[in-house]
Write a protein that holds these residues in place. Structure first.
Motif, mmCIF file in Angstrom:
data_model
loop_
_atom_site.group_PDB
_atom_site.id
_atom_site.type_symbol
_atom_site.label_atom_id
_atom_site.label_comp_id
_atom_site.label_asym_id
_atom_site.label_seq_id
_atom_site.Cartn_x
_atom_site.Cartn_y
_atom_site.Cartn_z
ATOM 1 N N GLU A 15 28.049 17.152 -1.249
ATOM 2 C CA GLU A 15 28.429 16.114 -2.441
ATOM 3 C C GLU A 15 29.594 15.396 -2.106
ATOM 4 O OE1 GLU A 15 29.625 16.066 -7.188
ATOM 5 O OE2 GLU A 15 28.885 18.120 -6.202
ATOM 6 N N LEU A 16 30.614 16.115 -1.367
ATOM 7 C CA LEU A 16 31.752 15.634 -1.083
ATOM 8 C C LEU A 16 31.483 14.474 0.248
ATOM 9 C CD1 LEU A 16 34.860 15.078 -0.753
ATOM 10 C CD2 LEU A 16 34.920 17.128 0.637
ATOM 11 N N GLU A 17 30.625 14.848 1.027
ATOM 12 C CA GLU A 17 30.036 13.993 1.959
ATOM 13 C C GLU A 17 29.547 12.649 1.465
ATOM 14 O OE1 GLU A 17 27.039 13.989 5.754
ATOM 15 O OE2 GLU A 17 27.773 15.849 4.920
ATOM 16 N N ARG A 77 20.879 18.022 4.708
ATOM 17 C CA ARG A 77 22.237 17.362 5.447
ATOM 18 C C ARG A 77 21.605 16.262 6.612
ATOM 19 N NH1 ARG A 77 25.188 21.594 8.849
ATOM 20 N NH2 ARG A 77 26.652 19.988 9.270
ATOM 21 N N GLU A 78 20.219 16.525 6.788
ATOM 22 C CA GLU A 78 19.720 15.445 7.847
ATOM 23 C C GLU A 78 19.431 14.192 7.117
ATOM 24 O OE1 GLU A 78 16.177 17.295 9.173
ATOM 25 O OE2 GLU A 78 17.151 19.008 10.304
ATOM 26 N N ALA A 79 19.168 14.224 6.075
ATOM 27 C CA ALA A 79 18.867 12.758 5.310
ATOM 28 C C ALA A 79 19.998 11.959 5.078
ATOM 29 C CB ALA A 79 18.567 13.325 3.663
ATOM 30 N N ARG A 80 21.276 12.579 5.577
ATOM 31 C CA ARG A 80 22.647 11.790 5.737
ATOM 32 C C ARG A 80 23.152 11.448 7.311
ATOM 33 N NH1 ARG A 80 21.478 14.371 1.353
ATOM 34 N NH2 ARG A 80 22.243 13.686 -0.657
ATOM 35 N N ALA A 81 22.460 12.025 8.137
ATOM 36 C CA ALA A 81 22.722 11.761 9.569
ATOM 37 C C ALA A 81 22.817 10.276 9.846
ATOM 38 C CB ALA A 81 21.940 12.670 10.520
ATOM 39 N N SER A 82 21.952 9.409 9.473
ATOM 40 C CA SER A 82 22.108 8.143 9.977
ATOM 41 C C SER A 82 23.182 7.346 9.225
ATOM 42 C CB SER A 82 20.612 7.156 9.512
ATOM 43 O OG SER A 82 20.505 7.610 8.104
ATOM 44 N N PHE A 83 23.503 7.864 8.117
ATOM 45 C CA PHE A 83 24.679 7.212 7.435
ATOM 46 C C PHE A 83 26.212 7.481 7.950
ATOM 47 C CE2 PHE A 83 21.298 7.131 4.099
ATOM 48 C CZ PHE A 83 20.993 5.813 3.979
ATOM 49 N N ARG A 84 26.009 8.745 8.463
ATOM 50 C CA ARG A 84 27.144 9.302 9.196
ATOM 51 C C ARG A 84 27.616 8.395 10.081
ATOM 52 N NH1 ARG A 84 27.891 15.553 8.728
ATOM 53 N NH2 ARG A 84 29.309 15.077 10.392
ATOM 54 N N LEU A 103 34.690 14.469 8.067
ATOM 55 C CA LEU A 103 33.095 15.100 8.404
ATOM 56 C C LEU A 103 33.196 16.174 9.315
ATOM 57 C CD1 LEU A 103 31.126 11.550 8.384
ATOM 58 C CD2 LEU A 103 31.538 13.148 6.460
ATOM 59 N N GLN A 104 33.946 16.104 10.171
ATOM 60 C CA GLN A 104 33.972 17.335 11.089
ATOM 61 C C GLN A 104 34.558 18.643 10.513
ATOM 62 O OE1 GLN A 104 35.987 15.915 14.873
ATOM 63 N NE2 GLN A 104 34.548 14.501 15.288
#
Length: 699
Positions: A496-498, A548-555, A567-568
């Protein structure tokens, strides 16, 4: 989104006020939320450490917190005098070693032994005290030595007493505290070894709380030696001590009684009366005070009468009259004390004796009507008692019923309906009966304790054999599962924080897409928690990885060094949570072998205890049967002596009635003789005067 993270966001308001802009405010708030999450995850790691430390032998039966609460409950039972419940609870705590970590195991061992001693189960208490003495690290070791010495004296185990005394006290291994010196001195006194008793007791100084009791025992030792003057000096010194506790008051009253007895034995009746009179009417020894004070007046009266009758020629009429008045005054004082006693103690062991004595004293006071009423009352009340006693002793089973009611039920209601309370009190004061009763009650208490222990051990053993797991370890399993559920919640709070970080930086369609992931995140959170509850670690881990994988491309779109650092940091926290989950997932596997070993060990111990208790119970039953047979015979003998007393009392009352009539007759005869003598004297004087007149007329 704001709701679930609000507890971490308070510091963000401060950052917004200081930095003055929404972008900076957003980044400051996100850092504060990350700080809060890191603290929470740190606590979770510490909780996991504690759970792992608890996976050890001795933790299976109850958790440390449960054991501590059980310990407090048992201490409460001990303090209110419920020693049976206290002993049962402390036994469970000691047998399972549940208090080892808290450091209270030694305390529980001590309380267990003390509870057993107060229950009168001296053999079992001694066994527990010996276990404490064998452990040199036990903080209560010296107290256990003292208690063991006392028990050995009570049990009459002289050899064991001397062996322990030499090994612990004489050798200096156990420190000579006031308590130890007092216990050892009292033990030697009870054994009749007065020199050793005095040597130990005189080590205790006036500043000790045991000092009044020490002085009393030293005085009693002097009485045993026959040194009454020396004993009186010691008892006199106790009177000057300050009374602060109920024990001090008890010692004071006992000392006053002792002084009264000593001075009565020495024939110093005025001093004896003074000391008896100093005992208050609220004393628990009021019965002894009144009874002995009555006999002080009687003995003093007898002494004066003896002097008056044997040395009558050495006194003039005034001195004889003074002695007679003193005799009558002493009889009056004895009667007053007797009346007070009979009003206060209607069912006392002295009551029957004093009712007969009242008639004798009224005769001495020349109160014949009162003496006659006293004797007639004795005959009227004691004759039915004698008949009931004869029927009681001749009826099969009656003495046995009396004895069993007294020792087992503690209720004499049925018996006292047949026999007055003062007669029952006389039986209960019979020396042989009291000794037999004490032995039997000790044995009966041991039998009841053994029976209770056998039942308790059997029930616990059966429960353990049927148990699927131990309560303490099951609590650990629950704690481990709860920790894993909490870890899942923290995973999704990190996600959620991410999302907050992403929506703060991204714009346009990307930002709307990230916002759209919120519903999927909540759905997967519920699924992961359900999987943990069902024990499906793989499914829960899959939900976390998917979200978590659903947000990988946005990161990958974030370019700011501060965003990448944040993020790290979140990734590291995810890693810590996965590690906690892995550790908690292994708890059950680690518990199983320890649990099996723990169960087996305790079941084996319980079975061994059952065999020991069974053997002890079998031996005790035979001893108890023999003791009951002897005690019932002594009960019958006691009632026989009671029959003799009431028969003799009736006879003496009959004799007393005869004495009353004889005394009256003597008084009447003496009065008649006096009148005849007076008449004859008057006649002689008249004749003498007449003769003088005749002589004058002849001249």
């Amino acid at each position: 989104m704001a709701t679930s993270l609000s507890r971490y966001a308070r510091a963000g308001l401060v950052a917004w006020c200081v930095l003055g802009g929404p972008a900076w405010a957003g980044r400051g708030e996100q850092a504060n939320i990350a700080d809060g999450l890191e603290v929470d995850i740190g606590r979770l790691v510490a909780q996991a450490d504690e759970i792992e430390r608890s996976v050890a032998p001795g933790r299976g039966f109850m958790s440390p917190s449960t054991a501590n609460q059980r310990y407090k409950d048992c201490v409460y039972y001990y303090l209110i005098g419920d020693y049976r419940r206290a002993a049962e609870g402390f036994y469970a705590l000691v047998a399972t070693s549940a208090l080892t970590e808290s450091g209270l195991h030694s305390d529980a061992e001590w309380y267990l032994a003390e509870s057993l001693q107060k229950l009168g189960n001296l053999e079992t208490a001694a066994a527990n005290y010996r276990a404490i003495v064998k452990n040199s690290a036990q903080p209560f070791r010296e107290d256990a030595v003292r208690a063991l010495l006392e028990i050995y004296v009570d049990l009459g185990r002289d050899d064991a007493f001397l062996e322990l005394f030499q090994a612990e006290i004489a050798s200096g291994k156990t420190q000579r505290t006031d308590l130890v010196n007092y216990a050892v001195g009292k033990a030697f006194f009870r054994k009749g070894r007065l020199a050793e008793a005095t040597d130990n007791l005189e080590r205790i100084g006036p500043q000790s709380p045991y000092y009044p009791r020490v002085r009393y025992i030293l005085g009693a030792a002097e009485v045993r030696r026959g040194e009454l003057r020396s004993a009186a000096e010691i008892f006199d010194s106790i009177i000057d001590l300050q009374v602060e506790t109920s024990d001090d008051r008890k010692v004071l009253d006992l000392s006053l009684l002792a002084l009264g007895r000593i001075h009565m034995e020495l024939g110093e009746y005025s001093a004896a009366t003074r000391y008896y009179g100093a005992i208050g009417l609220d004393s628990e020894y009021l019965d002894d005070k009144l009874y002995e004070e009555i006999w002080t007046f009687i003995k003093q009266n007898e002494e004066i009468r003896k002097i008056r009758t044997t040395k009558a020629d050495g006194f003039d009429a005034t001195e004889l009259s003074s002695l007679q008045l003193r005799e009558r005054d002493l009889v009056k004082q004895a009667l007053r004390g007797l009346d007070i006693f009979l009003l206060r103690f209607t069912d006392h062991r002295y009551t029957a004796q004093l009712r007969l004595l009242r008639g004798h004293l009224h005769i001495q006071a020349v109160e014949y009507d009162r003496a006659l009423r006293a004797y007639e009352g004795v005959i009227q009340d004691y004759a039915p008692v004698l008949e009931r006693l004869e029927a009681f002793t001749e009826t099969d089973g009656k003495p046995q019923t009396f004895f069993r009611q007294l020792t087992i039920q503690g209720d004499l209601a049925d018996v006292t309906q047949e026999i007055p309370g003062y007669a029952t009190a006389m039986v209960l004061a019979d020396r042989d009966f009291v000794r037999a009763l004490g032995v039997y009650q000790d044995l009966e208490n041991q039998r009841q304790t053994l029976t209770t222990s056998q039942q308790l051990i059997a029930e616990l053993g059966e429960a353990l054999r049927e148990a699927e797991g131990l309560g303490g370890f099951n609590n650990l399993r629950y704690d481990a599962k709860f920790t894993r559920s909490t870890a899942v919640q923290r995973h999704f709070e990190l996600v959620e924080l991410e999302d907050r970080v992403l929506t703060t930086t991204l714009t346009g369609d990307q930002r709307r897409q990230v916002d759209g992931l919120g519903a999927d995140r909540e759905r997967r959170k519920k699924a992961a928690l359900m999987a943990i509850a069902d024990g499906d670690t793989r499914a829960a881990r899959a939900e976390i990885q998917a979200v978590r994988e659903a947000r990988a491309s946005f990161r990958a779109e974030l370019r700011s060094a501060s965003d990448q650092d944040l993020l790290q940091r979140l990734d590291r926290l995810h890693g810590a949570l996965f590690e906690v989950d892995d550790r908690m997932a292994q708890i059950d596997d680690r518990l199983r072998p320890i649990e099996r070993e723990e169960l087996g060990r305790v079941i084996e111990r319980f079975e061994s205890e059952i065999q020991k208790v069974g053997a002890q119970e079998q031996d005790l039953e035979q001893t108890l049967a023999d003791a009951e047979a002897v005690s019932v015979a002594l009960t019958r003998s006691g009632f026989g002596r009671l029959e003799d007393f009431f028969a003799q009392s009736i006879l003496r009352a009959d004799v007393g009635i005869v004495d009353v009539y004889w005394a009256r007759k003597i008084d009447i005869s003496e009065e008649r003789n006096r009148l005849v003598e007076e008449r004859n004297g008057l006649r002689r004087r008249v004749l003498d005067r007449f003769e003088l007149i005749e002589q004058k007329l002849r001249r």
